[in-house]
Design an enzyme around this catalytic site. Structure first.
Site, PDB file in Angstrom:
ATOM      1  N   ARG A  76      -6.313  11.303  -6.182  1.00 57.50           N
ATOM      2  CA  ARG A  76      -7.507  10.493  -5.947  1.00 57.50           C
ATOM      3  C   ARG A  76      -8.654  11.350  -6.167  1.00 57.50           C
ATOM      4  O   ARG A  76      -9.658  11.063  -6.849  1.00 57.50           O
ATOM      5  CB  ARG A  76      -7.711   9.756  -4.460  1.00 57.50           C
ATOM      6  CG  ARG A  76      -8.921   8.596  -4.833  1.00 57.50           C
ATOM      7  CD  ARG A  76      -8.889   7.964  -3.392  1.00 57.50           C
ATOM      8  NE  ARG A  76      -9.343   8.918  -2.342  1.00 57.50           N
ATOM      9  CZ  ARG A  76      -9.747   8.527  -1.334  1.00 57.50           C
ATOM     10  NH1 ARG A  76     -10.174   7.132  -0.908  1.00 57.50           N
ATOM     11  NH2 ARG A  76     -10.451   9.452  -0.186  1.00 57.50           N
ATOM     12  N   ARG A 107      -3.325   6.664   1.110  1.00 59.81           N
ATOM     13  CA  ARG A 107      -3.848   7.611   1.879  1.00 59.81           C
ATOM     14  C   ARG A 107      -3.110   8.496   2.818  1.00 59.81           C
ATOM     15  O   ARG A 107      -3.333   9.696   3.005  1.00 59.81           O
ATOM     16  CB  ARG A 107      -5.208   7.358   2.397  1.00 59.81           C
ATOM     17  CG  ARG A 107      -6.234   7.240   1.465  1.00 59.81           C
ATOM     18  CD  ARG A 107      -7.418   6.303   2.047  1.00 59.81           C
ATOM     19  NE  ARG A 107      -7.189   5.098   2.251  1.00 59.81           N
ATOM     20  CZ  ARG A 107      -7.972   4.189   2.868  1.00 59.81           C
ATOM     21  NH1 ARG A 107      -8.981   4.386   3.123  1.00 59.81           N
ATOM     22  NH2 ARG A 107      -7.153   2.699   3.444  1.00 59.81           N
ATOM     23  N   ASP A 114      -6.755  -3.000  -7.644  1.00 65.31           N
ATOM     24  CA  ASP A 114      -7.150  -3.719  -6.370  1.00 65.31           C
ATOM     25  C   ASP A 114      -7.486  -5.099  -6.728  1.00 65.31           C
ATOM     26  O   ASP A 114      -8.059  -5.364  -7.729  1.00 65.31           O
ATOM     27  CB  ASP A 114      -8.586  -2.783  -5.820  1.00 65.31           C
ATOM     28  CG  ASP A 114      -8.730  -3.389  -4.504  1.00 65.31           C
ATOM     29  OD1 ASP A 114      -8.014  -2.953  -3.566  1.00 65.31           O
ATOM     30  OD2 ASP A 114      -9.519  -4.233  -4.324  1.00 65.31           O
ATOM     31  N   TYR A 150     -14.729 -12.148  -0.348  1.00 64.72           N
ATOM     32  CA  TYR A 150     -15.704 -11.006  -0.731  1.00 64.72           C
ATOM     33  C   TYR A 150     -16.753 -11.275  -1.488  1.00 64.72           C
ATOM     34  O   TYR A 150     -17.680 -10.658  -1.407  1.00 64.72           O
ATOM     35  CB  TYR A 150     -14.553  -9.855  -1.345  1.00 64.72           C
ATOM     36  CG  TYR A 150     -13.574  -9.271  -0.360  1.00 64.72           C
ATOM     37  CD1 TYR A 150     -13.949  -8.354   0.497  1.00 64.72           C
ATOM     38  CD2 TYR A 150     -12.409  -9.887  -0.091  1.00 64.72           C
ATOM     39  CE1 TYR A 150     -13.132  -7.817   1.476  1.00 64.72           C
ATOM     40  CE2 TYR A 150     -11.370  -9.425   0.702  1.00 64.72           C
ATOM     41  CZ  TYR A 150     -11.872  -8.280   1.611  1.00 64.72           C
ATOM     42  OH  TYR A 150     -10.664  -7.822   2.555  1.00 64.72           O
ATOM     43  N   ARG A 205       0.710  -1.227   0.218  1.00 65.18           N
ATOM     44  CA  ARG A 205       0.089  -0.098  -0.104  1.00 65.18           C
ATOM     45  C   ARG A 205       0.797   1.381  -0.249  1.00 65.18           C
ATOM     46  O   ARG A 205       0.500   2.165   0.552  1.00 65.18           O
ATOM     47  CB  ARG A 205      -0.973   0.026   1.225  1.00 65.18           C
ATOM     48  CG  ARG A 205      -2.089  -1.008   1.262  1.00 65.18           C
ATOM     49  CD  ARG A 205      -3.068  -0.524   0.265  1.00 65.18           C
ATOM     50  NE  ARG A 205      -4.239  -1.522   0.041  1.00 65.18           N
ATOM     51  CZ  ARG A 205      -5.272  -1.632   0.866  1.00 65.18           C
ATOM     52  NH1 ARG A 205      -5.530  -0.922   1.746  1.00 65.18           N
ATOM     53  NH2 ARG A 205      -6.029  -2.731   0.561  1.00 65.18           N
TER      54      ARG A 205
HETATM   55  C1  LIG Z   1      -8.026  -7.367   0.820  1.00 58.91           C
HETATM   56  C2  LIG Z   1      -7.532  -6.650  -0.160  1.00 58.91           C
HETATM   57  C3  LIG Z   1      -8.101  -5.593  -0.778  1.00 58.91           C
HETATM   58  N1  LIG Z   1      -7.060  -5.134  -1.844  1.00 58.91           N
HETATM   59  C4  LIG Z   1      -5.869  -5.645  -1.716  1.00 58.91           C
HETATM   60  C5  LIG Z   1      -6.116  -6.724  -0.834  1.00 58.91           C
HETATM   61  C6  LIG Z   1      -4.935  -7.517  -0.208  1.00 58.91           C
HETATM   62  C7  LIG Z   1      -4.110  -7.052   0.746  1.00 58.91           C
HETATM   63  C8  LIG Z   1      -4.609  -6.679   1.934  1.00 58.91           C
HETATM   64  O1  LIG Z   1      -4.946  -7.283   2.885  1.00 58.91           O
HETATM   65  O2  LIG Z   1      -4.740  -5.337   2.225  1.00 58.91           O
HETATM   66  C9  LIG Z   1      -4.735  -5.273  -2.455  1.00 58.91           C
HETATM   67  C10 LIG Z   1      -4.319  -3.923  -2.800  1.00 58.91           C
HETATM   68  N2  LIG Z   1      -5.282  -2.917  -2.790  1.00 58.91           N
HETATM   69  C11 LIG Z   1      -4.414  -1.757  -3.176  1.00 58.91           C
HETATM   70  C12 LIG Z   1      -3.263  -2.320  -3.841  1.00 58.91           C
HETATM   71  C13 LIG Z   1      -2.317  -1.475  -4.794  1.00 58.91           C
HETATM   72  C14 LIG Z   1      -0.767  -1.592  -4.777  1.00 58.91           C
HETATM   73  C15 LIG Z   1      -0.251  -1.115  -3.320  1.00 58.91           C
HETATM   74  O3  LIG Z   1      -0.197  -0.039  -3.275  1.00 58.91           O
HETATM   75  O4  LIG Z   1      -0.070  -1.992  -2.545  1.00 58.91           O
HETATM   76  C16 LIG Z   1      -3.224  -3.734  -3.428  1.00 58.91           C
HETATM   77  C17 LIG Z   1      -2.054  -4.524  -3.855  1.00 58.91           C
HETATM   78  C18 LIG Z   1      -5.211  -0.371  -3.190  1.00 58.91           C
HETATM   79  C19 LIG Z   1      -6.074   0.267  -2.559  1.00 58.91           C
HETATM   80  N3  LIG Z   1      -7.263  -0.530  -2.210  1.00 58.91           N
HETATM   81  C20 LIG Z   1      -8.031   0.262  -1.251  1.00 58.91           C
HETATM   82  C21 LIG Z   1      -7.333   1.451  -0.994  1.00 58.91           C
HETATM   83  C22 LIG Z   1      -7.873   2.710  -0.046  1.00 58.91           C
HETATM   84  C23 LIG Z   1      -8.853   3.231  -0.844  1.00 58.91           C
HETATM   85  C24 LIG Z   1      -8.902   4.696  -0.835  1.00 58.91           C
HETATM   86  O5  LIG Z   1      -8.019   5.344  -1.651  1.00 58.91           O
HETATM   87  O6  LIG Z   1      -9.883   5.062  -0.274  1.00 58.91           O
HETATM   88  C25 LIG Z   1      -6.039   1.260  -1.922  1.00 58.91           C
HETATM   89  C26 LIG Z   1      -5.230   2.371  -1.871  1.00 58.91           C
HETATM   90  C27 LIG Z   1      -9.198  -0.105  -0.848  1.00 58.91           C
HETATM   91  C28 LIG Z   1      -9.590  -1.421  -0.359  1.00 58.91           C
HETATM   92  N4  LIG Z   1      -9.550  -2.788  -1.188  1.00 58.91           N
HETATM   93  C29 LIG Z   1      -9.896  -3.670  -0.343  1.00 58.91           C
HETATM   94  C30 LIG Z   1     -10.051  -3.149   1.046  1.00 58.91           C
HETATM   95  C31 LIG Z   1     -10.499  -4.271   1.877  1.00 58.91           C
HETATM   96  C32 LIG Z   1      -9.997  -1.943   0.823  1.00 58.91           C
HETATM   97  C33 LIG Z   1     -10.641  -0.959   1.857  1.00 58.91           C
HETATM   98  C34 LIG Z   1      -9.728  -0.831   2.946  1.00 58.91           C
HETATM   99  C35 LIG Z   1      -8.816   0.313   2.899  1.00 58.91           C
HETATM  100  O7  LIG Z   1      -9.434   1.504   2.934  1.00 58.91           O
HETATM  101  O8  LIG Z   1      -7.741   0.161   3.192  1.00 58.91           O
HETATM  102  C36 LIG Z   1      -9.549  -5.282  -0.828  1.00 58.91           C
END
Ligand SMILES: Cc1c2[nH]c(c1CCC(=O)O)Cc1[nH]c(c(CCC(=O)O)c1C)Cc1[nH]c(c(CCC(=O)O)c1C)Cc1[nH]c(c(C)c1CCC(=O)O)C2
Length: 342
Positions: free
Chosen positions: A37, A28, A74, A151, A24
């Protein structure tokens, strides 16, 4: 090309200073991410806008000089490409239409159709392959089938993956068909990322730890093995990182059993244990507690050095045990890097 530090570590080389990136890392906690974003409108629009998705991928590389960039996308884009409805409720995380039975699985789109939705992601990869500095490795990724299925079945994140376990118990045939469909889609998705320029791929199995006993073998290990074998058959030489999060003792032997080149470790396992039991089979990635990037201070530096030291006898890529959180202080990332690189 093979001089890139991440690729050297993945091929089993021990480096005097471990290469580093963060899960990540585009996120944010960075003001420049929040600005881009906002320009995109929302998170999913950002994922599907190749120019802006490439921009946020590059932001942490410019700011910190990480050794790897991870494609901005994602894991839930694959369910959407298979026909699920997907949206992000602000402050609440992902929401999807639910699949609870065989009819729901049968109603999914065929695997060939995924590229109609996912083409913008491949375009992001092509932009990054052109624009990244030559020493930086580009990592593509997908969710592992079990985590993606949790999911798709629940329609949201769940603390114990209860709905997915319930479907597995109630209709193992339909559940297995769902896992197979996601497995096939994941192979095509990762292959397309590699064809577009990804140099490494990572499989995120965030909920692997809730699979126990034979279920772990059937739904975490076996799909990973099938995906990795297919990727390696089509794209010889592309390294794969597997992240069976919270696998605990099942991390030992996972690389050999799955065919992965590297196992990513969460911070619930001790680095000393993993150095003895996991790193003996090859490269490991991890495993700083991401909370230390919120709290900082002496504990951040001590713990960073302890992890570097624990893994210093073999191939290691420094990373966090899970994603960096929005509350993290960007200055703490600089302090972490100073403790690693000296
Ligand atoms: C379960 C899972 C998801 N997404 C992901 C997983 C597996 C890894 C983990 O366990 O965290 C993987 C993921 N999600 C994202 C990436 C991009 C690459 C990186 O920077 O790592 C990667 C590799 C961007 C993201 N994916 C998400 C964000 C935040 C969204 C935003 O900008 O509002 C980002 C940068 C949103 C997301 N996406 C997901 C969830 C549960 C959420 C909400 C939780 C949160 O807000 O952190 C599903």
């Amino acid at each position: 090309m093979s001089q890139k530090p991440i690729l050297r570590a993945l091929s089993g080389e021990r480096l005097p200073v471990p290469p580093v990136w963060m899960m990540r890392q585009a996120g944010r906690y960075l003001p420049e991410y929040r600005a881009t974003r906002a320009q995109a409108g929302d998170f999913l629009s950002l994922c599907y806008n190749p120019d802006l998705a490439a921009e946020v991928t590059l932001q942490p590389i410019r700011r910190y000089g990480f050794d790897a960039a991870i494609l901005f996308a994602d894991i839930l884009l694959v369910p959407q490409a298979l026909g699920a409805d997907l949206w992000f409720a602000t402050g609440e995380g992902p929401r999807l239409s639910t699949i609870t039975d065989a009819a729901g699985v049968a109603a999914l789109k065929p695997v060939d159709a995924i590229h109609d939705t996912l083409n913008p992601v491949y375009e992001t990869v092509r932009i990054l392959a052109r624009e990244l500095p030559p020493e930086v490795t580009l990592i593509g990724f997908a969710g592992a089938p079990w985590t993606v299925a949790t999911y798709m079945i629940a329609g949201r994140g769940t603390p114990d993956q209860g709905p997915a376990h319930a479907m597995k118990a109630a209709d193992r045939v339909a559940f297995t068909q769902l896992i197979e469909r996601i497995t096939d889609a994941t192979i095509e998705y990762l292959s397309a990322q590699i064809e577009a320029g990804a140099e490494v791929v990572k499989l995120f199995d965030s909920w692997a730890g809730s699979l126990k006993g034979a279920d772990f073998d059937d739904f975490a290990l076996a799909p990973a093995r099938r995906i990795i074998a297919a990727i390696k058959a089509r794209h010889p030489g592309i390294p794969v990182i597997a992240f069976p999060r919270e696998a605990g003792p099942r991390y030992a032997g996972f690389a050999r059993a799955s065919g992965a080149d590297c196992v990513a470790l969460d911070n619930s396992v001790s680095a000393d244990w993993a150095a003895a039991e996991v790193q003996k089979d090859g490269c490991v990635q991890g495993n700083l507690d991401p909370r230390l990037l919120v709290t900082g201070g002496a504990a951040l530096e001590t713990e960073t050095r302890r992890i570097v030291q624990a893994f210093s006898k073999g191939p290691h890529i420094f990373n966090l045990g899970h994603g960096i959180t929005p509350e993290a202080d960007p200055e703490n990332v600089t302090r972490m890097l100073a403790a690693i690189r000296g």
